[in-house]
Design a protein around this motif. Structure first.
Motif, PDB file in Angstrom:
ATOM      1  N   HIS A  68       1.182  -1.173   0.461  1.00 12.84           N
ATOM      2  CA  HIS A  68       0.003   0.288  -0.172  1.00 12.84           C
ATOM      3  C   HIS A  68       0.810   1.138   0.146  1.00 12.84           C
ATOM      4  N   CYS A  73      -2.399   5.440   5.591  1.00 17.47           N
ATOM      5  CA  CYS A  73      -2.835   4.872   6.193  1.00 17.47           C
ATOM      6  C   CYS A  73      -2.355   4.965   7.778  1.00 17.47           C
ATOM      7  N   CYS A  91      -5.703   0.897   5.305  1.00 18.51           N
ATOM      8  CA  CYS A  91      -5.650   1.954   4.324  1.00 18.51           C
ATOM      9  C   CYS A  91      -7.583   2.177   4.110  1.00 18.51           C
ATOM     10  N   GLU A  92      -7.436   2.479   4.540  1.00 16.39           N
ATOM     11  CA  GLU A  92      -9.486   3.259   4.002  1.00 16.39           C
ATOM     12  C   GLU A  92     -10.343   3.657   2.559  1.00 16.39           C
ATOM     13  N   GLY A  93     -10.165   1.850   2.519  1.00 16.80           N
ATOM     14  CA  GLY A  93     -11.253   1.571   1.310  1.00 16.80           C
ATOM     15  C   GLY A  93      -9.738   1.072   0.028  1.00 16.80           C
ATOM     16  N   HIS A  94      -8.655   1.120   0.637  1.00 15.90           N
ATOM     17  CA  HIS A  94      -8.019  -0.149  -0.290  1.00 15.90           C
ATOM     18  C   HIS A  94      -7.462  -1.079   0.536  1.00 15.90           C
ATOM     19  N   ASN A 118      -7.060  -4.015  -2.730  1.00 14.68           N
ATOM     20  CA  ASN A 118      -8.111  -3.862  -3.545  1.00 14.68           C
ATOM     21  C   ASN A 118      -8.702  -5.337  -3.891  1.00 14.68           C
ATOM     22  N   ASN A 119      -9.355  -5.053  -2.713  1.00 15.88           N
ATOM     23  CA  ASN A 119     -10.103  -6.834  -2.081  1.00 15.88           C
ATOM     24  C   ASN A 119      -9.346  -8.071  -2.902  1.00 15.88           C
TER      25      ASN A 119
END
Length: 134
Positions: A68, A73, A91-94, A118-119
């Motif tokens: 990341h 983060c 890391c918000e959203g990541h 990324n999911n």
């Protein structure tokens, strides 16, 4: 009864406050990162055919979130000693991760990291060696 309550309540309150202090541990000591030599580092993955990569070590916390990099983060030091550092980050959203850095010398480290980016899950181990200036 009141005497017995005070006799047992005080130690229990003390133990609970110690447990709460440990659970609410703020960002801990990342001093190990400050002891590493600054400059160009080569990261060689262990146990695979993935090519080596390079990282310019200026901001030392970049080693704690390699998957990341460049993202702001939130980091939390789980464990810290003179030769080992464990950092959990989000890391918000990541995604998020957990990284363990073990220092062999100021120029050689071992990194283990796993988490979600990324999911998708990631997990890697690498040896880092300082190779020269950036």
């Amino acid at each position: 009864m009141n005497k017995i309550f005070r006799l047992y309540a005080l130690p229990c309150v003390f133990l609970l406050s110690l447990a709460a202090a440990g659970a609410a541990k703020p960002d801990g000591d990342m001093a190990l990162l400050d002891t590493l030599d600054r400059g160009m580092w080569q990261l060689r993955p262990t146990g695979g055919s993935v090519p080596t990569s390079k990282i310019c070590l200026g901001k030392s916390d970049s080693l704690t979130q390699i998957q990341h990099s460049g993202l702001a983060c939130e980091q939390y030091v789980v464990r810290s000693s003179p030769n080992s550092l464990t950092v959990s980050y989000s890391c918000e959203g990541h995604g998020q991760g957990l990284t363990i850095i073990r220092k062999e010398t100021n120029r050689i480290i071992h990194i283990q990291s796993q988490g979600i980016r990324n999911n998708a899950p990631f997990s890697f181990s690498a040896e880092g060696r300082k190779t020269g200036p950036c």
